[in-house]
Design an enzyme around this catalytic site. Structure first.
Site, PDB file in Angstrom:
ATOM      1  N   GLU A 192      -5.650   2.371  -6.595  1.00 17.27           N
ATOM      2  CA  GLU A 192      -5.773   3.419  -5.589  1.00 17.27           C
ATOM      3  C   GLU A 192      -7.091   4.181  -5.628  1.00 17.27           C
ATOM      4  O   GLU A 192      -7.536   4.713  -4.613  1.00 17.27           O
ATOM      5  CB  GLU A 192      -4.578   4.381  -5.713  1.00 17.27           C
ATOM      6  CG  GLU A 192      -3.309   3.685  -5.242  1.00 17.27           C
ATOM      7  CD  GLU A 192      -2.023   4.372  -5.661  1.00 17.27           C
ATOM      8  OE1 GLU A 192      -1.535   5.173  -4.879  1.00 17.27           O
ATOM      9  OE2 GLU A 192      -1.511   4.082  -6.763  1.00 17.27           O
TER      10      GLU A 192
ATOM     11  N   THR B 108      -9.953  -9.657 -10.468  1.00 15.37           N
ATOM     12  CA  THR B 108      -8.955  -8.963  -9.652  1.00 15.37           C
ATOM     13  C   THR B 108      -9.251  -7.462  -9.608  1.00 15.37           C
ATOM     14  O   THR B 108      -8.957  -6.805  -8.612  1.00 15.37           O
ATOM     15  CB  THR B 108      -7.543  -9.211 -10.201  1.00 15.37           C
ATOM     16  OG1 THR B 108      -7.520  -8.859 -11.590  1.00 15.37           O
ATOM     17  CG2 THR B 108      -7.145 -10.663 -10.058  1.00 15.37           C
TER      18      THR B 108
ATOM     19  N   GLY C 237       1.441  -0.119 -12.168  1.00  9.92           N
ATOM     20  CA  GLY C 237       2.131  -1.375 -12.422  1.00  9.92           C
ATOM     21  C   GLY C 237       1.662  -2.050 -13.691  1.00  9.92           C
ATOM     22  O   GLY C 237       2.454  -2.338 -14.597  1.00  9.92           O
TER      23      GLY C 237
ATOM     24  N   PHE D  17       0.821  -1.207   0.000  1.00 11.32           N
ATOM     25  CA  PHE D  17       0.000   0.000   0.000  1.00 11.32           C
ATOM     26  C   PHE D  17       0.860   1.264   0.000  1.00 11.32           C
ATOM     27  O   PHE D  17       0.499   2.269   0.590  1.00 11.32           O
ATOM     28  CB  PHE D  17      -0.988  -0.022   1.177  1.00 11.32           C
ATOM     29  CG  PHE D  17      -1.693  -1.350   1.300  1.00 11.32           C
ATOM     30  CD1 PHE D  17      -2.608  -1.744   0.335  1.00 11.32           C
ATOM     31  CD2 PHE D  17      -1.380  -2.224   2.319  1.00 11.32           C
ATOM     32  CE1 PHE D  17      -3.218  -2.985   0.414  1.00 11.32           C
ATOM     33  CE2 PHE D  17      -1.990  -3.475   2.396  1.00 11.32           C
ATOM     34  CZ  PHE D  17      -2.914  -3.856   1.433  1.00 11.32           C
TER      35      PHE D  17
END
Lengths: 328, 188, 679
Positions: C642, C571, C484, C215
């Site tokens: 996020e 996911t 990412g 995180f």
């Protein structure tokens, strides 16, 4: 954590004898608090006397209709016991409001009573704390005390007792059986935990080398109802900001018996004798409850950041009594 | 519901000289006799002495549940159990749940529901979930059980019951909704 | 799942030693003396590293890594020694046996809105200018018929991933360093550690195969990586260092506290005429980190006049760092709460207010948005949530002691992508292998990268193996900034595309060794986009406020996000829900404070720092609007890790106001504040 010796006691007498022979020994029950404190360096026993396998793991009826609870009965077993659930629901509810399923499976009745405060300064050996290190000072009074005591505290200590179970036991007039070098004695749960006064190092009146062997619940007359209410910072797995155990018996609209104990407010489960006095014989009703509870909480001396606990305790207690009234 | 005796096969005379003891733990069906420092927890025994790293160390103080294992069939925080005090205990870890290469139904349900993200809390969640299933079956109440519920017989595990009972297992990724679903799948 | 995944402190290397760090117990000063004799005399203790004997290191890229290099104590909890022993118990006992004396100096650990030390930095985190100004905000605000001027306060917050920061380090005979490190980016850790130890990057290998969450707090190396490597160098043995949970708050970073003043001026139809967002925050004396909380106000709503300002004070506190959506999470709490206040002041539905101020171009830069579906998220969410039947009056819904209310807030998060390398390999048996030093911190990176490659290679996903989490693989950026998948995926896409081309160039069977191609996205990712690129979203929440206990519990939360093309719905949903859950914690349960006297965080463990438990999380739903945005990357994706937290706390706070009629501007909405407010 310093190295320590370990002994599994074969009997209560042996446990007590060995303890007396070895200063710095501690009894090990479930260990959920003791091992925690050993890791923090708050406790550093030279010998652990394991009492968790002593034959004190039964819950049995007493001849007069009360309940006898062995010191090593696990919190989850006690909470689930049919006699506790039906006759002493406040106790079952208090246990289930505390900790987590895992911890309740491990923690014992005796150990729960002997839990130590969650005050952040007590838990941090790099800081002063009169409870941990008498005379070193109490930073909590001016520091972080939002979760700490509002009543019965002293200039030396503003810690609270963290147990939920003990609060219910206090309201239910339970008695603690102790066994020590001088034999057996009994202490009411309400007298078992101390106020800090000028010696906060002792949480309870337990004497050196004494161990808790049983807790005895007296019978409750027909028509007595009880419950436990708790407020906390998250929905589960958090210590009480404030809690209340309430026991009530109402006959023909009049309060025959009322017992109230608060958790999270003081150095010990706070039995509300003043409120009970005001309630006894009075007509059951919200106005009576509010004035009785306020009479009790008039003695509160909240610190800078925890005045909300007084309001919270008032609401919990009044609402608990009101809820019981509809059942009584 | 009567509490059972905690007597165990390994029970014997308990005097231990010095600061180490030899003890036997039955881990996932196999006895391990070890000589350990008294300070060693069951969690560190598993992870550092037996190479069983499935049980996780998240906080080491009983505050997160990542270390949850089953001790004599009941879930416990292995970080707070001293190994010496568990001599003779039967301990099941996440590594011991699958039988004959078949995953435990709850492991299957976690996969099916994708009830994990980083996976670090997962072994504890699964062991705890298995404990919850057993406890409900055995009639153990929770904070979410109605006070008026029958005091004997199994407790039905609805979502509120599961959420309450699983609250000793923190998940920072926020996989809770799916964890609750996975346990619900096996409960029903 | 079965316990076989090995995390950083689970390598069980032969001869491994265990290290226990020793935090400073004064808030500021210097180490005057460390007596190590008692600790070294304990059985099994191999070494005690202090500033006096620890290996000298080079200047690190991040000053928090300069551990045991001098006697300075910049804040309580700064590591001043490391005990290394052959057992964990021994190392801990050794740490307790150290006798350390300090010279203390006066300290200051408490941020206030008018702190003397506040200054305006050049930039805030992310490289954003600290100050941006457009038009004449003071004049426009003064002239606005409807005004909101409110200050919001959020205390420090902690990432607390379930896996504590941990490193196992070993050195080979020829001076190579291998680290098993719990990190969000092994390439970054390799480069930083190479700098610290004066090595070439190819002399360092960092493995981060399984990472138990981060995180943000594992985005760059943390001190335990350096300490473990030092200890391994000093002892000549592998050394494992898993951070004790209670030590973490002081050394792994935290979300800095913010005091945020928001002034909104609007015309009576709800059109914003001025937006001012000014924040004060803290950093440490070790380094400057400025939570960029005023940045989202440069993106969200159109207005002719705007001022966004960051000010920071360097206090004697632990160094703050990234925590999930740094900047956006706290900033959007304030901005979106202020928007709700403005809607109340206008008597306008808060969804409608946002729709009326939805700009065509990014207000700050004037660039057109590559895609902006905030309006669609708001409308879709409102329909799903049942918002449109809402009675706007506050404090009129009761269930016994419970006050019920609903709230809405918007979310935004920028689109980032960084240069990445990847290789794609075709084997003669028809299988493929992708290599990229990506990290899976719980996002499902392995899965989604396999999916991206399989799509390009036109092969079933089972046919693709993905190697990640090892710095010997092609260099890749860290898992951070929700970038990412975009960064790694871009290079994987490029490598796979090149492989398809290469395979197309030749016919006949593949050589026995297969065919490998590599890709590097440095050029593509460096290109300045003519577009403003952001993800958007909308949160809807219902809370129940217990008027008697002050407990606030979530009934339901519903988020709708527009974040490009969602590559994996399974996911992806977990990422959104996870972010929303952390937002729930930020709003209701998570509270940390700096002790003015001792200079540390009072809530240092998981019993006192309340991350949401299972029982707190009820009725969470996440949806998305699949965007077709050609200005992003070959996958058309925006980050999703996020945005779920951004705005969530505001939606809950706004629901609290709707439930109670009371506006609380300090988080969390815990019983102490709530009961005081409801009196």
């Amino acid at each position: 954590m310093k190295p320590f010796a370990y002994l599994r006691a074969a009997s209560v007498a042996e446990a007590v004898r060995e303890s007396a022979a070895r200063p710095g020994a501690r009894f090990l029950g479930g260990g959920t608090n003791l091992v925690d404190l050993m890791k923090l360096g708050v406790e550093s026993p030279g010998l652990l006397i394991d009492v968790s396998r002593l034959p004190l793991d039964r819950v049995t009826d007493t001849a007069d209709g009360g309940l006898r609870i062995g010191a090593t009965v696990r919190n989850s077993d006690l909470a689930a016991h049919p006699a506790v659930r039906t006759r002493y629901p406040a106790l079952s509810q208090a246990l289930l409001a505390g900790a987590s399923g895992q911890l309740r499976n491990t923690a014992t009745t005796g150990g729960n009573l002997l839990q130590r405060t969650r005050c952040p300064y007590f838990q941090d050996t790099s800081k002063p704390c009169n409870k941990r290190e008498p005379g070193s000072g109490c930073p909590a009074r001016e520091g972080a005390h939002r979760d700490l005591a509002v009543i019965g505290h002293s200039t030396e200590c503003v810690a609270t007792h963290p147990s939920d179970m003990a609060v219910a036991l206090a309201a239910l007039d339970a008695v603690v059986l102790l066994y020590g070098p001088d034999g057996e004695r009994t202490v009411a749960v309400t007298e078992f935990h101390r106020l800090p006064g000028d010696d906060p190092s002792a949480d309870t009146v337990i004497r050196p080398d004494e161990m808790i062997t049983e807790v005895v619940l007296p019978p409750l007359p027909e028509g007595t109802v009880s419950l436990y209410r708790k407020a906390r910072d998250r929905a589960s797995f958090a210590f009480a900001l404030a809690s209340v155990a309430a026991v009530l018996r109402v006959r023909e609209g009049r309060i025959e018996h009322a017992a109230l104990a608060f958790g999270g407010l003081a150095h010990r489960p706070w039995r509300a004798r003043t409120a009970e006095e005001a309630l006894r014989g009075a007509p059951a009703g919200d106005a009576v409850y509010l004035s009785a509870v306020d009479a009790e909480l008039a003695a509160a001396r909240p610190l800078r950041d925890n005045a909300f606990k007084v309001t919270l305790a008032r609401h919990l207690a009044v609402d608990a009594l009101a809820a019981l009234t509809t059942r009584a | 519901m009567e509490p059972t005796s905690r007597g165990r096969s390994g029970e014997g005379e308990g005097r231990a000289a010095g600061d180490r003891s030899t003890l036997t733990l039955n881990i996932n069906g196999t006895d391990h006799t070890l000589t350990l420092d008294h300070r060693t927890t069951v969690l560190d025994t598993l992870r550092l002495h037996l190479g069983l790293t499935g049980a996780k160390k998240g906080c080491d103080h009983g505050q997160c549940g990542a270390c949850t294992v089953l001790v004599d069939g009941r879930r416990a925080n292995s970080c707070l159990l001293l190994a010496v005090a568990q001599d003779g205990a039967r301990i099941t870890t996440v590594e011991g749940l699958a039988a004959d290469d078949r995953l435990h139904p709850l492991q299957e349900a976690f996969l099916e529901r994708d009830a994990l993200q980083c996976g670090y809390c997962t072994p504890g969640q699964i062991c705890s979930g298995i404990g919850v299933l057993g406890e409900a079956q055995d009639g153990f109440p929770s904070h979410a059980t109605a006070p008026t519920a029958p005091v004997t017989g199994p407790v039905a595990l609805d979502a509120a019951e599961i959420r309450e009972r699983m609250s000793g297992n923190l998940c920072r990724c926020g996989a809770y909704p799916r964890i609750v679903e996975a346990i619900g799948d096996v409960a029903s | 799942m079965t316990g076989v995944a090995r995390y950083a402190a689970e390598r069980n290397l032969p001869g491994c030693l265990y290290a226990w760090p020793v935090p400073a117990t004064v808030p500021r000063g210097r180490v005057a003396a460390i007596r190590t004799a008692d600790a070294l005399a304990l059985p099994g203790v191999h070494a005690v590293l202090t500033h006096e004997n620890a290996p000298r290191t080079r200047e690190p890229d991040d000053p928090i890594l300069a551990v045991l290099q001098n006697d300075r104590v910049p804040h309580r909890g700064w590591q001043v020694a490391l005990v290394v022993a052959d057992t964990l118990e021994g190392a801990r006992a050794g740490a307790e046996a150290l006798d350390i004396t300090y010279e203390t100096a006066a300290h200051d650990a408490v941020l206030t809105a008018d702190h003397d030390g506040l200054y305006t930095p050049e930039t805030a985190n992310g490289g954003y200018p600290a100050v941006r100004e457009r038009g004449d905000v003071d004049r426009a605000f003064a002239a606005a018929p409807v005004q909101v001027d409110a200050t919001y306060t959020i205390g420090p917050l902690h990432n607390h991933p379930m896996e504590p920061h941990a490193t196992t380090a070993l050195w080979s005979q020829d001076g190579r360093l291998t680290l098993y490190d719990s990190s969000q980016g092994a390439t970054k850790v390799r480069d930083s550690l190479a700098t610290v130890f004066g090595l070439r990057p190819d002399q360092v290998t960092v493995v981060s195969q399984h990472v138990g969450g981060g995180f943000g707090s594992k985005g760059t190396p943390r001190p335990q990586a350096v300490l473990a490597a030092m200890a391994a160098l000093h002892t000549g043995r592998p050394v494992e260092l898993a951070m004790p949970r209670r030590h973490m708050a002081a050394v792994v970073g935290h979300r800095a506290p913010t005091v945020q003043r928001v002034r909104l001026g609007a015309s009576s139809d709800g059109t914003l005429t001025s937006v001012a967002h000014e924040i004060s925050t803290h950093t440490s004396t070790v380094k400057e980190f400025v939570e960029q909380a005023a940045v989202p106000a440069r993106v969200m709503y159109g207005s002719a006049h705007s001022r966004t300002v960051h000010r920071v004070a360097a206090l004697d506190v632990p160094s703050p760092s990234w925590m999930r959506a740094p900047g956006e999470a706290p900033g959007m709490y304030a901005l979106e709460s202020a928007m709700d206040e403005l809607a109340s002041a206008l008597g306008l539905d808060p969804v409608e207010l946002r729709l009326r101020n939805d700009p065509a171009a990014e207000p700050d830069s004037g660039k057109p948005f590559s895609s902006r579906n905030l309006a669609a998220c708001l409308r879709d969410g409102a329909a799903r949530f049942g918002w449109n039947d809402r009675d706007p009056r506050p404090a009129v819904r009761r269930e016994g002691p419970l006050l019920l209310g609903t709230g809405v807030a918007a979310a935004t998060y920028p689109v980032y992508a960084a240069a990445s390398h990847a290789s794609a390999h075709a084997a003669p048996d028809g299988s493929y292998r992708i290599a990229v030093n990506a990290t899976d911190i719980g996002t499902g990176a392995r899965t989604v990268l396999a999916q991206i490659a399989a799509h390009v290679l036109e092969t079933p996903v089972e046919n693709v193996t993905v190697d990640i989490g090892d710095s010997d693989l092609p260099d890749a950026p860290l898992a951070g900034g929700s970038s990412g998948t975009a960064s790694w995926g871009w290079s994987v896409h490029k490598a796979a595309t090149a492989l398809v081309e290469r395979l197309g160039e030749s016919s006949g069977p593949l050589p026995a060794a297969g065919v490998t191609v590599t890709a590097d996205t440095t050029d593509e990712t460096a290109e300045e986009s003519p577009h403003a690129r952001h993800a958007f979203g909308a949160h809807f929440a219902e809370v129940a406020v217990d008027s008697r206990t002050g407990e606030v519990r979530v009934r339901r939360m519903l988020g709708v996000f527009a974040a490009g093309h969602i590559l994996n719905s399974r996911t992806g949903r977990s990422q959104f829900i996870g972010g929303m859950t952390m937002g729930l914690g930020m709003a209701l349960t998570e509270s940390s404070s700096l002790d003015p006297v001792f200079g540390d965080f009072t809530e240092s463990d998981l019993a006192s720092y309340h991350v949401p438990a299972c029982a707190d999380v009820t009725g969470l739903e996440a949806y998305w609007i699949d965007e077709d945005d050609p200005h992003l990357n070959p996958m058309g994706s925006k980050g999703i890790g996020e945005i779920g937290i951004v705005g969530a706390a505001a939606a809950l706070g706004n629901a609290f106001h709707h439930a109670t009629g009371v506006r609380l501007r300090t988080l969390p909405l815990a019983p102490d504040r709530v009961l005081s407010a409801l009196r």
